[in-house]
Write a protein that holds these residues in place. Structure first.
Motif, PDB file in Angstrom:
ATOM      1  N   THR A   1       1.183  -5.038  10.652  1.00  0.00           N
ATOM      2  CA  THR A   1       0.123  -4.179  10.125  1.00  0.00           C
ATOM      3  C   THR A   1       0.257  -2.786  10.715  1.00  0.00           C
ATOM      4  N   ASN A   2       0.046  -1.798   9.851  1.00  0.00           N
ATOM      5  CA  ASN A   2       0.098  -0.400  10.305  1.00  0.00           C
ATOM      6  C   ASN A   2      -1.302   0.085  10.709  1.00  0.00           C
ATOM      7  N   SER A   3      -2.251  -0.837  10.831  1.00  0.00           N
ATOM      8  CA  SER A   3      -3.634  -0.453  11.165  1.00  0.00           C
ATOM      9  C   SER A   3      -3.685   0.509  12.354  1.00  0.00           C
TER      10      SER A   3
ATOM     11  N   ILE B   1      -2.686  -0.904   3.893  1.00  0.00           N
ATOM     12  CA  ILE B   1      -3.821  -0.742   2.967  1.00  0.00           C
ATOM     13  C   ILE B   1      -5.016  -0.197   3.766  1.00  0.00           C
ATOM     14  N   PRO B   2      -6.125   0.162   3.119  1.00  0.00           N
ATOM     15  CA  PRO B   2      -7.218   0.809   3.864  1.00  0.00           C
ATOM     16  C   PRO B   2      -7.718   0.037   5.104  1.00  0.00           C
ATOM     17  N   GLU B   3      -8.310   0.813   6.011  1.00  0.00           N
ATOM     18  CA  GLU B   3      -8.711   0.297   7.327  1.00  0.00           C
ATOM     19  C   GLU B   3      -9.985  -0.559   7.234  1.00  0.00           C
TER      20      GLU B   3
ATOM     21  N   TYR C   1       4.812  -1.641  -2.713  1.00  0.00           N
ATOM     22  CA  TYR C   1       3.860  -2.329  -3.592  1.00  0.00           C
ATOM     23  C   TYR C   1       2.471  -1.715  -3.469  1.00  0.00           C
ATOM     24  N   ASP C   2       1.790  -1.556  -4.590  1.00  0.00           N
ATOM     25  CA  ASP C   2       0.388  -1.097  -4.573  1.00  0.00           C
ATOM     26  C   ASP C   2      -0.340  -1.770  -5.728  1.00  0.00           C
ATOM     27  N   ILE C   3      -1.648  -1.958  -5.542  1.00  0.00           N
ATOM     28  CA  ILE C   3      -2.408  -2.576  -6.642  1.00  0.00           C
ATOM     29  C   ILE C   3      -2.738  -1.557  -7.728  1.00  0.00           C
TER      30      ILE C   3
ATOM     31  N   GLU D   1     -11.460  -7.095   6.770  1.00  0.00           N
ATOM     32  CA  GLU D   1     -11.529  -8.228   5.823  1.00  0.00           C
ATOM     33  C   GLU D   1     -10.463  -8.101   4.731  1.00  0.00           C
ATOM     34  N   LEU D   2     -10.283  -6.848   4.295  1.00  0.00           N
ATOM     35  CA  LEU D   2      -9.246  -6.579   3.293  1.00  0.00           C
ATOM     36  C   LEU D   2      -7.865  -6.932   3.853  1.00  0.00           C
ATOM     37  N   LYS D   3      -7.682  -6.591   5.114  1.00  0.00           N
ATOM     38  CA  LYS D   3      -6.380  -6.849   5.752  1.00  0.00           C
ATOM     39  C   LYS D   3      -6.167  -8.358   5.916  1.00  0.00           C
TER      40      LYS D   3
ATOM     41  N   TYR E   1       3.092   7.081  13.271  1.00  0.00           N
ATOM     42  CA  TYR E   1       2.360   8.342  13.500  1.00  0.00           C
ATOM     43  C   TYR E   1       2.828   9.393  12.499  1.00  0.00           C
ATOM     44  N   PRO E   2       2.265   9.382  11.277  1.00  0.00           N
ATOM     45  CA  PRO E   2       2.728  10.374  10.301  1.00  0.00           C
ATOM     46  C   PRO E   2       2.373  11.808  10.705  1.00  0.00           C
ATOM     47  N   PRO E   3       3.118  12.833  10.274  1.00  0.00           N
ATOM     48  CA  PRO E   3       4.325  12.727   9.468  1.00  0.00           C
ATOM     49  C   PRO E   3       5.498  12.150  10.274  1.00  0.00           C
TER      50      PRO E   3
ATOM     51  N   GLY F   1       0.859  -1.192   0.000  1.00  0.00           N
ATOM     52  CA  GLY F   1       0.000   0.000   0.000  1.00  0.00           C
ATOM     53  C   GLY F   1       0.887   1.232   0.000  1.00  0.00           C
ATOM     54  N   ALA F   2       0.831   1.967  -1.137  1.00  0.00           N
ATOM     55  CA  ALA F   2       1.729   3.128  -1.288  1.00  0.00           C
ATOM     56  C   ALA F   2       0.981   4.440  -1.078  1.00  0.00           C
ATOM     57  N   GLY F   3      -0.042   4.394  -0.222  1.00  0.00           N
ATOM     58  CA  GLY F   3      -0.848   5.603   0.035  1.00  0.00           C
ATOM     59  C   GLY F   3      -0.152   6.563   0.990  1.00  0.00           C
ATOM     60  N   PHE F   4      -0.968   7.315   1.724  1.00  0.00           N
ATOM     61  CA  PHE F   4      -0.462   8.374   2.600  1.00  0.00           C
ATOM     62  C   PHE F   4       0.627   7.893   3.563  1.00  0.00           C
ATOM     63  N   THR F   5       0.370   6.780   4.259  1.00  0.00           N
ATOM     64  CA  THR F   5       1.370   6.329   5.241  1.00  0.00           C
ATOM     65  C   THR F   5       2.390   5.369   4.650  1.00  0.00           C
ATOM     66  N   GLY F   6       1.935   4.486   3.752  1.00  0.00           N
ATOM     67  CA  GLY F   6       2.838   3.475   3.182  1.00  0.00           C
ATOM     68  C   GLY F   6       4.060   4.098   2.538  1.00  0.00           C
ATOM     69  N   ARG F   7       3.855   5.158   1.776  1.00  0.00           N
ATOM     70  CA  ARG F   7       4.986   5.793   1.080  1.00  0.00           C
ATOM     71  C   ARG F   7       5.947   6.442   2.088  1.00  0.00           C
TER      72      ARG F   7
ATOM     73  N   LYS G   1      -7.370 -10.632   4.015  1.00  0.00           N
ATOM     74  CA  LYS G   1      -7.133 -11.181   2.675  1.00  0.00           C
ATOM     75  C   LYS G   1      -5.669 -10.986   2.267  1.00  0.00           C
ATOM     76  N   ILE G   2      -5.153  -9.797   2.510  1.00  0.00           N
ATOM     77  CA  ILE G   2      -3.768  -9.528   2.094  1.00  0.00           C
ATOM     78  C   ILE G   2      -2.788 -10.291   2.994  1.00  0.00           C
ATOM     79  N   PHE G   3      -3.105 -10.425   4.274  1.00  0.00           N
ATOM     80  CA  PHE G   3      -2.241 -11.216   5.170  1.00  0.00           C
ATOM     81  C   PHE G   3      -2.146 -12.663   4.667  1.00  0.00           C
TER      82      PHE G   3
HETATM   83  N1  NAD Z   1      -3.643   8.264   7.567  1.00  0.00           N
HETATM   84  C1  NAD Z   1      -3.046   8.258   8.735  1.00  0.00           C
HETATM   85  O1  NAD Z   1      -2.770   9.297   9.353  1.00  0.00           O
HETATM   86  C2  NAD Z   1      -2.671   6.921   9.366  1.00  0.00           C
HETATM   87  C3  NAD Z   1      -1.820   6.918  10.490  1.00  0.00           C
HETATM   88  C4  NAD Z   1      -1.431   5.689  11.029  1.00  0.00           C
HETATM   89  C5  NAD Z   1      -1.908   4.518  10.487  1.00  0.00           C
HETATM   90  N2  NAD Z   1      -2.759   4.549   9.421  1.00  0.00           N
HETATM   91  C6  NAD Z   1      -3.248   3.269   8.884  1.00  0.00           C
HETATM   92  O2  NAD Z   1      -2.522   2.965   7.700  1.00  0.00           O
HETATM   93  C7  NAD Z   1      -3.358   2.242   6.799  1.00  0.00           C
HETATM   94  C8  NAD Z   1      -3.387   2.973   5.482  1.00  0.00           C
HETATM   95  O3  NAD Z   1      -3.885   4.269   5.674  1.00  0.00           O
HETATM   96  P1  NAD Z   1      -3.578   5.439   4.638  1.00  0.00           P
HETATM   97  O4  NAD Z   1      -4.129   6.676   5.232  1.00  0.00           O
HETATM   98  O5  NAD Z   1      -2.163   5.368   4.213  1.00  0.00           O
HETATM   99  O6  NAD Z   1      -4.511   4.959   3.419  1.00  0.00           O
HETATM  100  P2  NAD Z   1      -4.484   5.402   1.903  1.00  0.00           P
HETATM  101  O7  NAD Z   1      -5.876   5.257   1.397  1.00  0.00           O
HETATM  102  O8  NAD Z   1      -3.790   6.708   1.718  1.00  0.00           O
HETATM  103  O9  NAD Z   1      -3.567   4.276   1.182  1.00  0.00           O
HETATM  104  C9  NAD Z   1      -3.956   2.946   1.034  1.00  0.00           C
HETATM  105  C10 NAD Z   1      -3.280   2.384  -0.212  1.00  0.00           C
HETATM  106  O10 NAD Z   1      -3.483   0.978  -0.258  1.00  0.00           O
HETATM  107  C11 NAD Z   1      -3.680   0.616  -1.627  1.00  0.00           C
HETATM  108  N3  NAD Z   1      -4.359  -0.685  -1.643  1.00  0.00           N
HETATM  109  C12 NAD Z   1      -5.666  -0.970  -1.439  1.00  0.00           C
HETATM  110  N4  NAD Z   1      -5.854  -2.299  -1.486  1.00  0.00           N
HETATM  111  C13 NAD Z   1      -4.638  -2.857  -1.716  1.00  0.00           C
HETATM  112  C14 NAD Z   1      -4.175  -4.192  -1.877  1.00  0.00           C
HETATM  113  N5  NAD Z   1      -5.000  -5.220  -1.789  1.00  0.00           N
HETATM  114  N6  NAD Z   1      -2.864  -4.390  -2.125  1.00  0.00           N
HETATM  115  C15 NAD Z   1      -1.994  -3.351  -2.223  1.00  0.00           C
HETATM  116  N7  NAD Z   1      -2.375  -2.055  -2.086  1.00  0.00           N
HETATM  117  C16 NAD Z   1      -3.675  -1.826  -1.836  1.00  0.00           C
HETATM  118  C17 NAD Z   1      -4.481   1.752  -2.216  1.00  0.00           C
HETATM  119  O11 NAD Z   1      -4.353   1.767  -3.629  1.00  0.00           O
HETATM  120  C18 NAD Z   1      -3.830   2.964  -1.537  1.00  0.00           C
HETATM  121  O12 NAD Z   1      -2.770   3.467  -2.302  1.00  0.00           O
HETATM  122  C19 NAD Z   1      -4.707   2.116   7.486  1.00  0.00           C
HETATM  123  O13 NAD Z   1      -4.795   0.874   8.125  1.00  0.00           O
HETATM  124  C20 NAD Z   1      -4.702   3.241   8.497  1.00  0.00           C
HETATM  125  O14 NAD Z   1      -5.498   2.966   9.625  1.00  0.00           O
HETATM  126  C21 NAD Z   1      -3.135   5.711   8.846  1.00  0.00           C
END
Ligand code: NAD
Length: 280
Positions: free
Chosen positions: A110-112, A84-86, A34-36, A89-91, A136-138, A12-18, A93-95
């Motif tokens: 997991t970063n949940s 990946i998103p919170e 990695y991201d889908i 079930e999705l988590k 805890y981003p940033p 998951g290369a979203g907000f926190t993953g990256r 599946k990926i686990f």
């Molecule tokens: N946003 C925050 O401040 C924050 C802080 C700490 C923890 N978290 C946790 O981090 C996790 C991600 O949050 P986020 O805010 O980065 O979400 P986000 O929506 O910014 O990013 C999620 C990424 O996961 C990708 N994705 C979805 N399904 C996927 C799959 N099956 N395989 C690979 N990639 C997949 C999406 O394309 C997306 O890029 C959540 O569990 C959230 O609770 C978030």
């Protein structure tokens, strides 16, 4: 179990993953992000370019590579962190997918923000090698990471996770006994809940509460300003998840707060929350 962590894959290369990937790359790990979604990986290029622009960081850019093939992302990996998103079930599946593809010794974290890994571990065979590793981003501003075991996580896995957190110059916040919200989010949540209830009950204005907080802690933002920045919808969902867990009426978000969400007053991103915001 191999004792050294060399390759780390972030799912998951979203907000926190990256951010986790970039931080890890700075400390000379071989990092796979990695991201889908192809478009997310394209977008991440810009983020990485900016992140590694300063001269001091430039040569570390080569430590991170982007991937959209999960089998390749799992090759020779020592630690996987799912971001990946919170959605539990999705988590799960990926686990399960990671468990099938990753080497036997690999730790899966997991970063949940809310699910203890004990709610995800049923999806894997390696129940001794799972962890909550919560950032805890940033990350550069908040270099601390919660670490919590599942029901069968081994001490060896835990120590390895803790050492890895220290190796990227973050402070591990050790959760000794499972709790929703881990260490700091739990404390922060109590502050938010009290602040929201005091405002809703008319005990004090948001400005007064924020001012008191800022004078006392020396921080430059109060709980309401911070909530407006994060998004009141996010704060509401967090409150609701605690309420669902405890079923205690005292944990239910007050109606006045719910009305704000229904009116679309979500904070900075909509121009109005507890405060009015000029630029959004
Ligand atoms: N946003 C925050 O401040 C924050 C802080 C700490 C923890 N978290 C946790 O981090 C996790 C991600 O949050 P986020 O805010 O980065 O979400 P986000 O929506 O910014 O990013 C999620 C990424 O996961 C990708 N994705 C979805 N399904 C996927 C799959 N099956 N395989 C690979 N990639 C997949 C999406 O394309 C997306 O890029 C959540 O569990 C959230 O609770 C978030």
């Amino acid at each position: 179990m191999s004792n050294q962590i060399k390759k780390v894959t972030i799912i998951g290369a979203g907000f926190t993953g990256r951010q986790i990937a970039a931080r890890t790359a700075l400390y000379d790990y071989n990092v796979c992000l990695y991201d889908i979604k192809e478009e997310v990986l394209e977008d991440v290029q810009e983020f990485l370019k900016k992140f590694f622009r300063p001269k001091s960081k430039r040569d570390k850019r080569k430590n991170v590579y982007l991937e959209n093939n999960i089998s390749k992302a799992m090759e020779d990996v020592d630690l996987v962190i799912e971001a990946i998103p919170e959605d539990v079930e999705l988590k799960q599946k990926i686990f399960s997918e990671i468990d099938k593809l990753a080497p036997e010794h690999t730790i899966i974290g997991t970063n949940s923000s809310s699910y203890p890994v004990s709610k995800i571990e049923s999806a894997v065979k390696r129940k001794d090698k799972v962890l909550n590793i919560h950032f805890y981003p940033p990350i550069p501003l908040r270099p601390m990471v919660d670490i919590m075991k599942g029901t069968q996580t081994s001490d060896k896995t835990f120590e390895k996770g803790k050492k890895w957190i220290q190796s990227i110059e973050c402070t591990p916040l050790v959760v000794k006994k499972e709790i929703m919200g881990f260490v700091f989010n739990r404390i922060w949540r109590a502050v938010k809940r009290e602040a929201i209830h005091m405002w809703a009950n008319g005990n004090a204005d948001v400005e007064t509460i924020d001012t008191a907080w800022k004078i006392f802690t020396g921080m430059n933002m109060g709980p309401f300003e911070l909530m407006d920045g994060i998004g009141l919808d996010v704060a509401y969902n967090v409150e609701m998840s605690y309420y669902k867990e405890s079923k205690d009426p005292k944990d239910k978000p007050p109606d006045k707060f719910t009305e704000k969400i229904e009116k679309g007053e979500l904070g900075l991103k909509t121009g109005k929350g507890f405060y009015k915001w000029k630029s959004f």
